[in-house]
Write a protein that holds these residues in place. Structure first.
Motif, PDB file in Angstrom:
ATOM      1  N   GLU A 115       0.797  -1.168   0.009  1.00  0.00           N
ATOM      2  CA  GLU A 115      -0.213  -0.309  -0.008  1.00  0.00           C
ATOM      3  C   GLU A 115       0.708   1.421  -0.128  1.00  0.00           C
ATOM      4  O   GLU A 115       0.398   2.202  -0.556  1.00  0.00           O
ATOM      5  N   PHE A 116       1.960   1.862   0.424  1.00  0.00           N
ATOM      6  CA  PHE A 116       3.006   2.130   0.642  1.00  0.00           C
ATOM      7  C   PHE A 116       2.921   2.516  -0.307  1.00  0.00           C
ATOM      8  O   PHE A 116       3.618   4.068  -0.845  1.00  0.00           O
ATOM      9  N   ALA A 117       3.619   1.630  -1.906  1.00  0.00           N
ATOM     10  CA  ALA A 117       3.580   2.341  -2.806  1.00  0.00           C
ATOM     11  C   ALA A 117       2.152   2.918  -3.278  1.00  0.00           C
ATOM     12  O   ALA A 117       2.800   3.845  -5.137  1.00  0.00           O
ATOM     13  N   GLU A 118       1.404   2.554  -3.200  1.00  0.00           N
ATOM     14  CA  GLU A 118      -0.360   3.632  -4.133  1.00  0.00           C
ATOM     15  C   GLU A 118       0.298   5.409  -3.326  1.00  0.00           C
ATOM     16  O   GLU A 118      -0.017   6.014  -4.281  1.00  0.00           O
ATOM     17  N   ARG A 119       0.184   5.465  -2.139  1.00  0.00           N
ATOM     18  CA  ARG A 119       0.451   7.110  -1.617  1.00  0.00           C
ATOM     19  C   ARG A 119       2.261   7.289  -2.085  1.00  0.00           C
ATOM     20  O   ARG A 119       2.240   8.792  -2.814  1.00  0.00           O
ATOM     21  N   HIS A 120       2.911   6.332  -2.454  1.00  0.00           N
ATOM     22  CA  HIS A 120       4.786   6.934  -2.773  1.00  0.00           C
ATOM     23  C   HIS A 120       4.765   6.275  -3.363  1.00  0.00           C
ATOM     24  O   HIS A 120       6.078   5.232  -3.069  1.00  0.00           O
ATOM     25  N   SER A 179       8.731   9.089  -6.445  1.00  0.00           N
ATOM     26  CA  SER A 179       8.027  10.727  -5.966  1.00  0.00           C
ATOM     27  C   SER A 179       8.331  11.507  -4.855  1.00  0.00           C
ATOM     28  O   SER A 179       9.667  10.405  -4.286  1.00  0.00           O
ATOM     29  N   ARG A 180       7.886  12.623  -4.613  1.00  0.00           N
ATOM     30  CA  ARG A 180       8.235  13.160  -4.374  1.00  0.00           C
ATOM     31  C   ARG A 180       7.631  13.033  -2.823  1.00  0.00           C
ATOM     32  O   ARG A 180       6.484  13.385  -2.659  1.00  0.00           O
ATOM     33  N   ALA A 181       8.785  13.387  -1.802  1.00  0.00           N
ATOM     34  CA  ALA A 181       7.879  13.118  -0.448  1.00  0.00           C
ATOM     35  C   ALA A 181       8.359  14.022   0.507  1.00  0.00           C
ATOM     36  O   ALA A 181       9.677  15.145   0.726  1.00  0.00           O
ATOM     37  N   MET A 182       8.101  13.621   1.751  1.00  0.00           N
ATOM     38  CA  MET A 182       8.863  14.980   3.336  1.00  0.00           C
ATOM     39  C   MET A 182       8.913  13.875   4.303  1.00  0.00           C
ATOM     40  O   MET A 182       8.016  12.685   4.407  1.00  0.00           O
ATOM     41  N   THR A 201      18.707  21.244  -1.101  1.00  0.00           N
ATOM     42  CA  THR A 201      19.900  22.540  -1.452  1.00  0.00           C
ATOM     43  C   THR A 201      21.241  22.488  -0.475  1.00  0.00           C
ATOM     44  O   THR A 201      20.719  22.793   0.251  1.00  0.00           O
ATOM     45  N   GLY A 202      22.318  22.750  -1.051  1.00  0.00           N
ATOM     46  CA  GLY A 202      22.994  22.917   0.114  1.00  0.00           C
ATOM     47  C   GLY A 202      23.865  22.173   0.908  1.00  0.00           C
ATOM     48  O   GLY A 202      24.527  22.484   2.242  1.00  0.00           O
ATOM     49  N   LEU A 203      23.418  20.753   0.699  1.00  0.00           N
ATOM     50  CA  LEU A 203      23.731  19.690   1.573  1.00  0.00           C
ATOM     51  C   LEU A 203      24.997  19.598   1.159  1.00  0.00           C
ATOM     52  O   LEU A 203      25.186  19.847   0.056  1.00  0.00           O
ATOM     53  N   SER A 204      25.775  18.845   2.482  1.00  0.00           N
ATOM     54  CA  SER A 204      26.596  18.137   2.232  1.00  0.00           C
ATOM     55  C   SER A 204      26.980  16.433   1.141  1.00  0.00           C
ATOM     56  O   SER A 204      25.241  16.746   1.174  1.00  0.00           O
ATOM     57  N   TYR A 205      28.106  16.535   1.039  1.00  0.00           N
ATOM     58  CA  TYR A 205      28.122  15.277   0.626  1.00  0.00           C
ATOM     59  C   TYR A 205      27.961  13.994   0.924  1.00  0.00           C
ATOM     60  O   TYR A 205      27.096  13.336   0.270  1.00  0.00           O
ATOM     61  N   ALA A 206      27.743  13.999   1.832  1.00  0.00           N
ATOM     62  CA  ALA A 206      27.230  12.676   2.681  1.00  0.00           C
ATOM     63  C   ALA A 206      25.959  12.916   2.673  1.00  0.00           C
ATOM     64  O   ALA A 206      25.467  11.453   3.202  1.00  0.00           O
ATOM     65  N   ALA A 207      25.028  13.837   3.569  1.00  0.00           N
ATOM     66  CA  ALA A 207      24.066  13.890   3.344  1.00  0.00           C
ATOM     67  C   ALA A 207      23.462  13.739   2.604  1.00  0.00           C
ATOM     68  O   ALA A 207      21.631  14.173   2.585  1.00  0.00           O
ATOM     69  N   SER A 208      23.937  14.497   1.133  1.00  0.00           N
ATOM     70  CA  SER A 208      23.216  13.916  -0.276  1.00  0.00           C
ATOM     71  C   SER A 208      23.097  12.515  -0.566  1.00  0.00           C
ATOM     72  O   SER A 208      22.669  12.735  -1.791  1.00  0.00           O
ATOM     73  N   ARG A 209      23.536  11.927   0.309  1.00  0.00           N
ATOM     74  CA  ARG A 209      23.466  10.233  -0.328  1.00  0.00           C
ATOM     75  C   ARG A 209      22.574   9.635   0.099  1.00  0.00           C
ATOM     76  O   ARG A 209      21.416  10.052   1.014  1.00  0.00           O
ATOM     77  N   ASP A 210      21.997   8.845  -0.570  1.00  0.00           N
ATOM     78  CA  ASP A 210      20.491   8.106  -0.179  1.00  0.00           C
ATOM     79  C   ASP A 210      20.690   6.783   0.534  1.00  0.00           C
ATOM     80  O   ASP A 210      22.080   6.802   0.699  1.00  0.00           O
ATOM     81  N   ARG A 211      19.918   6.778   1.780  1.00  0.00           N
ATOM     82  CA  ARG A 211      19.982   6.375   2.992  1.00  0.00           C
ATOM     83  C   ARG A 211      18.573   5.548   3.357  1.00  0.00           C
ATOM     84  O   ARG A 211      17.772   5.652   2.638  1.00  0.00           O
ATOM     85  N   PRO A 212      18.358   5.072   4.505  1.00  0.00           N
ATOM     86  CA  PRO A 212      17.029   4.007   4.644  1.00  0.00           C
ATOM     87  C   PRO A 212      16.558   4.784   5.611  1.00  0.00           C
ATOM     88  O   PRO A 212      17.244   4.992   7.085  1.00  0.00           O
ATOM     89  N   VAL A 213      15.530   4.642   5.559  1.00  0.00           N
ATOM     90  CA  VAL A 213      14.809   6.091   6.816  1.00  0.00           C
ATOM     91  C   VAL A 213      13.699   5.329   6.890  1.00  0.00           C
ATOM     92  O   VAL A 213      12.982   4.408   5.992  1.00  0.00           O
ATOM     93  N   PRO A 214      13.626   5.029   8.478  1.00  0.00           N
ATOM     94  CA  PRO A 214      10.988   4.934   8.964  1.00  0.00           C
ATOM     95  C   PRO A 214      10.589   5.445   8.206  1.00  0.00           C
ATOM     96  O   PRO A 214      10.756   6.591   7.208  1.00  0.00           O
ATOM     97  N   ALA A 215      10.134   3.990   7.486  1.00  0.00           N
ATOM     98  CA  ALA A 215       8.676   4.425   6.854  1.00  0.00           C
ATOM     99  C   ALA A 215       7.722   5.232   7.136  1.00  0.00           C
ATOM    100  O   ALA A 215       6.849   6.027   6.794  1.00  0.00           O
ATOM    101  N   GLU A 216       7.820   4.837   8.232  1.00  0.00           N
ATOM    102  CA  GLU A 216       6.489   5.815   9.323  1.00  0.00           C
ATOM    103  C   GLU A 216       7.231   7.363   9.157  1.00  0.00           C
ATOM    104  O   GLU A 216       5.881   7.799   9.531  1.00  0.00           O
ATOM    105  N   GLN A 217       7.653   7.864   9.438  1.00  0.00           N
ATOM    106  CA  GLN A 217       8.628   9.467   8.983  1.00  0.00           C
ATOM    107  C   GLN A 217       8.479   9.965   7.603  1.00  0.00           C
ATOM    108  O   GLN A 217       8.740  10.877   7.518  1.00  0.00           O
ATOM    109  N   ILE A 218       8.160   9.060   6.875  1.00  0.00           N
ATOM    110  CA  ILE A 218       7.680  10.020   5.234  1.00  0.00           C
ATOM    111  C   ILE A 218       5.796  10.320   5.171  1.00  0.00           C
ATOM    112  O   ILE A 218       5.002   9.336   5.807  1.00  0.00           O
ATOM    113  N   ARG A 219       5.831  11.321   5.260  1.00  0.00           N
ATOM    114  CA  ARG A 219       4.629  12.621   5.093  1.00  0.00           C
ATOM    115  C   ARG A 219       4.700  12.616   3.504  1.00  0.00           C
ATOM    116  O   ARG A 219       5.795  13.146   2.506  1.00  0.00           O
TER     117      ARG A 219
END
Length: 355
Positions: free
Chosen positions: A143-148, A152-155, A186-204
Motif C-alpha cells: 500500500e505504501f507504493a500507492e501513496r509514494h 515520487s517526491r515526499a517529505m 539544496t546546500g547539503l554536504s556530500y554525505a548528507a545528499s547520499r541515499d539512505r534508509p529511513v523509517p517508513a512511518e516518518q515519510i509524509r
C-alpha cells in the motif's frame, strides 16, 4: 539490517550455501530433506532451532554469511519496479550474485544473458525473487507504493518540531520497516545528499501548493469565439511565476516562534519546487512560441455562424461587411475590429465638425 561485517561468503562451504539459499526461498526454514551432515555443520548462530515450529530457521548472521554488507546494500537499493540494481557492481560481486541466484544478467530487451556472453551484449543486473527475499523486499507492491510511488517526491520528518526534508522515494519498505530515499534539499554536504534508509512511518506526503489565481479581466482578450475557458497566456504564466518567486524569497521574521520559522521554511521549499517545475513549462511554451509563430493560433477562419454571432454581439462590425472574415484571417480579433471601427468613426465625426 545486518549488525556485523565479519561474515563473508568464504566462511560458508558450498554445501552450506546451497542449504541456506534454499532456506531463503522457503521463508527462512531449512529444508528437511537436505544432507544431514551439512545441516549438523551449520552453527546455531546461523540457523536457530525452533522447537515450537519444528525446524531450524536462518538468523540475521546466517543471512550475513550469504551476502556481505556491500552486496546486501546493493540488493536493498534495487528498484523494486523493474529490479535494476543501482550503483557500481564489482566484478567479483557480480559473479557471486549471479552464482547464488540473487541477481540475473539481462539485456536491453529483458532476455537473460549468461556470464560468458556478458561482454557481447548490453546487460544490467536485475534482482531476483530470491534476492528480494534475502533483503526483505516485498514481492508485490504494498500500500505504501500507492501513496509514494518509486521516483515520487515526499517529505521526511524525523521528529515533531523539526523541519521536514524533501526526499525522493527510491524503493518500497523493507522487512525492517525502512525505505530508501534520496534527500533533495539544496546546500547539503556530500554525505548528507547520499541515499539512505529511513523509517517508513516518518515519510509524509509532499504538500501541494495551490496554483496562484490570476485576476480575471472582462475584456474580449480573455474570451474565444466559443464560450470555452481560454488557456492561460504567457503573460498570465509570467505573473504566476512572479508570485511564486516572491513566496520563495519571502523573509523569515527573526523574532517569530521556532515553529513559525520552520513552517515558513517549509513553505519556501515547497514554493521553490513549484517555481522550478512551472518555470520549465513556461520556458518550453515560450520557446515553442518563439520558434513557431504560425502556430500561435492568431489567425482564424470564421464560419457563417460565428460571423453572425459577432455581428449580433457588436453592431459596429456591420460597417465592415464582408471584410470581417478577411480581417480575422489576417489575425485581428473581433474586439480589435470593433475598436478600429470606433476610431474611424470618431475620426470622421471630428473631420465633419471641423468643416
Amino acid at each position: 539490517m545486518f549488525t556485523t561485517t565479519a561474515y563473508t561468503t568464504d566462511k560458508a562451504t558450498p554445501g552450506q550455501r546451497r542449504v541456506m539459499l534454499a532456506a531463503v526461498d522457503a521463508d527462512g526454514r531449512l529444508p528437511d530433506g537436505a544432507n544431514q551432515r551439512v545441516l549438523n555443520s551449520l552453527p546455531e548462530s546461523w540457523a536457530r532451532t525452533d522447537v515450537a515450529a519444528g525446524g531450524r530457521f536462518l538468523t540475521t548472521e546466517g543471512r550475513a554469511a550469504l551476502a556481505p554488507l556491500g552486496r546486501f546494500f546493493l540488493l536493498a537499493r534495487a528498484n523494486p519496479v523493474n529490479g535494476c540494481l543501482l550503483g557500481t557492481t564489482g566484478h567479483s560481486d557480480m559473479l557471486a550474485l549471479v552464482r547464488d541466484g540473487l541477481a540475473v544478467l539481462r539485456d536491453s530487451d529483458g532476455r537473460p544473458v549468461s556470464v560468458a556472453d556478458r561482454w557481447e551484449h548490453g546487460n544490467s543486473l536485475r534482482i531476483t525473487e530470491r534476492g528480494r527475499r534475502l533483503v526483505g523486499m516485498p514481492l508485490t507492491a504494498p500500500e505504501f507504493a500507492e501513496r509514494h510511488p518509486v521516483g515520487s517526491r515526499a517529505m521526511w520528518k524525523q521528529q515533531e518540531g523539526e523541519p521536514a526534508w524533501p526526499v525522493q522515494i527510491l524503493g518500497w519498505p523493507l522487512a525492517d520497516g525502512t525505505v530508501y530515499v534520496l534527500p533533495q534539499s539544496t546546500g547539503l554536504s556530500y554525505a548528507a545528499s547520499r541515499d539512505r534508509p529511513v523509517p517508513a512511518e516518518q515519510i509524509r506526503p509532499a504538500p501541494q501548493t495551490p496554483a496562484p489565481t490570476v485576476t480575471s479581466r472582462p475584456d474580449d482578450r480573455r474570451n474565444t469565439m466559443t464560450d470555452r475557458k481560454p488557456e492561460p497566456t504567457l503573460d498570465d504564466d509570467l505573473e504566476a511565476l512572479r508570485g511564486l518567486a516572491a513566496a520563495v524569497v519571502k523573509p523569515v521574521t527573526p523574532s517569530a516562534e521556532t515553529w513559525e520559522q520552520v513552517k515558513a521554511l517549509e513553505e519556501r521549499a515547497t514554493a521553490g519546487y513549484e517555481l522550478a517545475e512551472r518555470f520549465t513549462e513556461f520556458d518550453q511554451r515560450a520557446t515553442a512560441d518563439r520558434r513557431a509563430p504560425k502556430e500561435w493560433g492568431i489567425s482564424r477562419e470564421l464560419s457563417e455562424e460565428q460571423i453572425a454571432a459577432e455581428l449580433e454581439k457588436r453592431s459596429e462590425l456591420q460597417a465592415l461587411g464582408g471584410f470581417l472574415a478577411t480581417l480575422a484571417t489576417m489575425g485581428m480579433a473581433p474586439w480589435q475590429m470593433a475598436n478600429l471601427v470606433r476610431r474611424v468613426k470618431a475620426h470622421q465625426e471630428a473631420g465633419a465638425d471641423e468643416s
